[in-house]
Design an enzyme around this catalytic site. Sequence first.
Site, short mmCIF file in Angstrom:
data_model
loop_
_atom_site.label_atom_id
_atom_site.label_comp_id
_atom_site.label_asym_id
_atom_site.label_seq_id
_atom_site.Cartn_x
_atom_site.Cartn_y
_atom_site.Cartn_z
N HIS A 54 0.86 -1.19 0.00
CA HIS A 54 0.00 0.00 0.00
C HIS A 54 0.90 1.23 0.00
O HIS A 54 1.55 1.53 0.99
CB HIS A 54 -0.92 0.00 1.23
CG HIS A 54 -1.76 1.23 1.31
ND1 HIS A 54 -2.76 1.50 0.39
CD2 HIS A 54 -1.74 2.29 2.15
CE1 HIS A 54 -3.32 2.66 0.69
NE2 HIS A 54 -2.73 3.16 1.73
N ASP A 56 1.16 5.06 -0.29
CA ASP A 56 0.47 6.35 -0.25
C ASP A 56 1.15 7.35 -1.16
O ASP A 56 2.37 7.53 -1.10
CB ASP A 56 0.48 6.90 1.19
CG ASP A 56 -0.43 6.09 2.10
OD1 ASP A 56 -1.61 5.96 1.76
OD2 ASP A 56 0.07 5.59 3.13
N ASP A 178 -7.61 1.60 2.09
CA ASP A 178 -7.28 2.49 3.21
C ASP A 178 -8.22 3.66 3.45
O ASP A 178 -8.28 4.15 4.57
CB ASP A 178 -5.83 2.99 3.04
CG ASP A 178 -5.25 3.58 4.33
OD1 ASP A 178 -5.74 3.22 5.42
OD2 ASP A 178 -4.32 4.39 4.25
N HIS A 428 -5.85 9.80 -0.63
CA HIS A 428 -6.58 9.80 0.64
C HIS A 428 -5.79 10.37 1.81
O HIS A 428 -6.31 10.38 2.94
CB HIS A 428 -7.13 8.40 0.96
CG HIS A 428 -6.08 7.33 1.03
ND1 HIS A 428 -5.71 6.58 -0.07
CD2 HIS A 428 -5.33 6.88 2.04
CE1 HIS A 428 -4.78 5.72 0.29
NE2 HIS A 428 -4.52 5.89 1.57
ZN LIG Z 1 -3.07 4.99 2.72
#
Ligand SMILES: [Zn+2]
Length: 986
Positions: A54, A56, A178, A428
């Site tokens: 994951h 970001d 997420d 996000h």
């Molecule tokens: Zn995230």
Amino acid sequence: MAARGSVSLAVFLLLGPAAGVWCFPSLREPGCGYKSCPATKPSMLNVHLVPHTHDDVGWLKTVDQYYYGGRNDIQHAGVQYILDSVVSELQKDPARRFIYVETAFFYRWWKNQEQETRNIVTQLVEQGRLEFVNGGWCMSDEASTHYSAVIDQMTLGLRFLNETFGDCARPRVAWHIDPFGHAREHASMFAQMGYDGFFFGRLDYQDKAHRMQMKEMEMVWRASESLEAPTADLFTGILPNGYNPPAGFCWDQSCSDTPVQDDPDLEDYNVDQIVDTFIRISYTQAEIYKTNHIIMTMGSDFQYENAVPWYKNMDKLIRYVNAKQAGGSKVHVLYSTPSCYLQELNLANISWPLKTDDFFPYADNAHNFWTGYFTSRPALKRYERLCNSFLQTCNQLEVLGGPKSTHGPFGQGDSDTLKRAMAVAQHHDAVSGTEKQHVADDYAKRLAIGSAHCQVLVSNSLALLSGSNVPRVFCENLNISVCPLTEGSKQFLLNVYNPLARPVRWSVHLPVNGTVYNVTDSDDTPVDNQVIPVSKATQDLRRDRGSAQFELVFQVQAPPMGFNTYTITLVHNSPAPAPPKPGAPPSIQNKYLKVTFDTLTGLLSGLTNLETQQTIKLTQNFYWYNASVGNLESSQTSGAYIFRPNSSTPITINTKPEVTTLQNSVVQEVRQQFSPWVSQVVRLYAESKHLDLEWTVGPIPVRDGFGKEVITRLDSSIKTEGYFYTDSNGREILQRRKDYRPTWDLNQTEPVAGNYYPINSRSFMKDEQNQLTVVTDRSQGISSISNGSLEIMVHRRLLRDDYRGVGEPLSEPGDYYDGLSVRGRLLLALTPPSTAADTHRPLGQEMVFQPTLSFQQGAIHSTTPQFSGLTSALPPAVHVLTLSQWDQDSVLLRLEHQYERSESHAHSQPVTVSLQKMFSTLEVVGVSEMSLGANQWKEDMKRMKWKLNKSEPVTPLREREGDPVPWEITLNPMEIRTFLLRVRYK
Ligand SMILES: [Zn+2]
Ligand SMILES: *[C@@H]1O[C@H](CO)[C@@H](O)[C@H](O)[C@H]1NC(C)=O
Ligand SMILES: *[C@@H]1O[C@H](CO)[C@@H](O)[C@H](O)[C@H]1NC(C)=O
């Protein structure tokens, strides 16, 4: 080692990685996508291990720091190494799988690869061993994003994947593991983009417990009340462990779980124990899911920088768990991907529960509501919205102005830089406001650089279309009355470009130093205008950034997707306009609206729609919640993510603000100063049907040691009975009810924070007679805590971190390092509920896609002071959502029906428009329809079908009616249609 491919593995090892793609012919799978899925065992429990990372697109570090692995002192993370390592590990065994999600990172990495690596990766993609899921530029936030920007960012990522790898790389699954709550409009968009399913990790803990008990972790989400099912139906699955591996099975180098120790000659042999544990947790997990397939996410934040430990241990896990089958074990574990798991669920051919509301708000425990980020970083939220509007203008003018827009009199401009910056900003932890301060600054900087590129493009295009090469400036600080050109000029031009497909009127306030001006439009018709003093609140806000004494106020009009030019000439430098009078008047009014004030307090007291003769009582004031620093019930503090007031009663800032009033033929302003850090202008323009509330909040004082969450509250005589309404990503409306969730019995543990919802563009409350709609200029948190009341959180400044990882209190410094000040607008409209949409749809749209103003010195010198890119205005229900250059001779067009199915008597009907004669500068010579994400032809779009539980309404598998004749396009309520047009310039 999994049986499949072990022979080939040996072949590969002999040849070595340098041998390249062509050494694999025996490995070629019959196809990519679902065809490349691994075999499963129908009589067993199949455990799909999904190796993933994951990543970001900015959070504790900037997107580029994450890419390179810079600033590892903040967080150890380097995405380039993840992709390097995974690609190398995938080659070692064709059974291994990996999914990649964030195209912003993949694009950075791909650009830097040699052809040889590119060939290897292409083959991995074609064989389904490396699978893209989601595939947008980022994994967007769902609470604070506007659908227009989400569609754009998805398009950018999906286009890169298609152009780089073709259809094999088309993601079949949406993956929002997420984001902190899930919007129904996101599900609707994903369905219309052609995704077969959607997986996420976070939902309310009570909701999750209930779903686990009911075996409803997987469902069909019917995400639109307007679109014919199954257009907006999306199979939706909740992942079992958020997006982490099950406890004890994290084999990343950043984890400390025990590896598989399988040499009996060594100490600590643990195969039996690991296999037993794994089989046990597999059965436990299977109890809450419906089929004999379960999914396990094997990865987490920025994992796989060294993919060796993960794959080495999973290889062994698979080998030893499956070896038990010989002794009767019924657990089969395999490398898989979300789409392969989804395919098995689909093949199971069972029925699923239906979901029709959304997943807001999200709480991970009783006092831990993630409702603060709906408002966190209000200035970034507004800047992102402004940039979205400017990007649409930039895209349109790139098309309308033709190829010279990018290489014109003002040099090289482009829309790509702003497209990418906007796409990154949808992440996000970006527009959500949950990043560290330096990362927020980086997002804003990217948007500013992107805007600068677009300014060159827009200048070029306007020069071509207007015939004037005089340089233009874009005054970006008009909201604080700063624009050196208008302040210092005796004569200047204002160009107003309107990105909407219908004519609009808009009121402008231009900072000036003269006191009498002559304003004429492009037909030389004089325009009523007034000069008013710059308010003290504005002077306090701009500080040393400008010194204009006055504002020139007038109304402008602009044609559909076109511009008008106004000439402004200084007539006199004196006398100064009258200062505002002290006190509030009993009322102000225009032809449409009457606004009453309590003359004792100076606060609003009522609103009358003079056309419909409706009146409501309405007071409005500002308050703050004292941010919790934790208490005996819970140590939870209020922070960037979490909203937790320490009391349900907010503190009133001032019941009797200082008030002055200013009235003239163009505008009436009641200026309210509540405190040195809270002020508001209640503004009514002569031609406006709505009331404008311009609030200014900050710097929020925190010397008293209290974090503050500032709200404005509208208290009305409307009988709301606990109901209110919010938009979803700026589009369809959802009904909200206090202390209530549609799908489970809520135990409300936070009476304020647990009732907050996101709005992106509008909210309303209503009873039988009256609807009060609030249109806002950015995403915010909203609630209705008591009957007839709506409260909107406008700003927050906090002194504690909230323990969700960001590691900083949300205390934005602002330009002067004494706390960020923010200014924004709320528009209020009072209408009968039956016609409310006819007001709030266009109003919301004008706020989101607002005109672009640009200024030139001197007198009119253009050959074409007025222009429309459309041959005529489109019907009021139709919005041009996208008009953007695709490649040299094609253009992407999205047309949207902007009304819901039964919200407007006037506009909730199908509407037909003609593509062929739509544009004034372009001839349309070819049309092909695409999916919403523009990565698939509409005719190729086939989605999985799902059965619903018998108790659910039957899915009417109705085909929408075809268009009457080619190029005549019919739009049904809430429909968005995407076209690739082949065009020629006229
Ligand atoms: Zn995230
Ligand atoms: C506008 O007026 C202010 C106050 O007199 C002065 O300081 C400023 O320089 C003027 N600005 C321009 C551009 O003339
Ligand atoms: C996908 O990309 C290929 C080139 O790789 C192109 O030929 C095709 O038209 C694209 N598909 C869509 C739907 O844009």
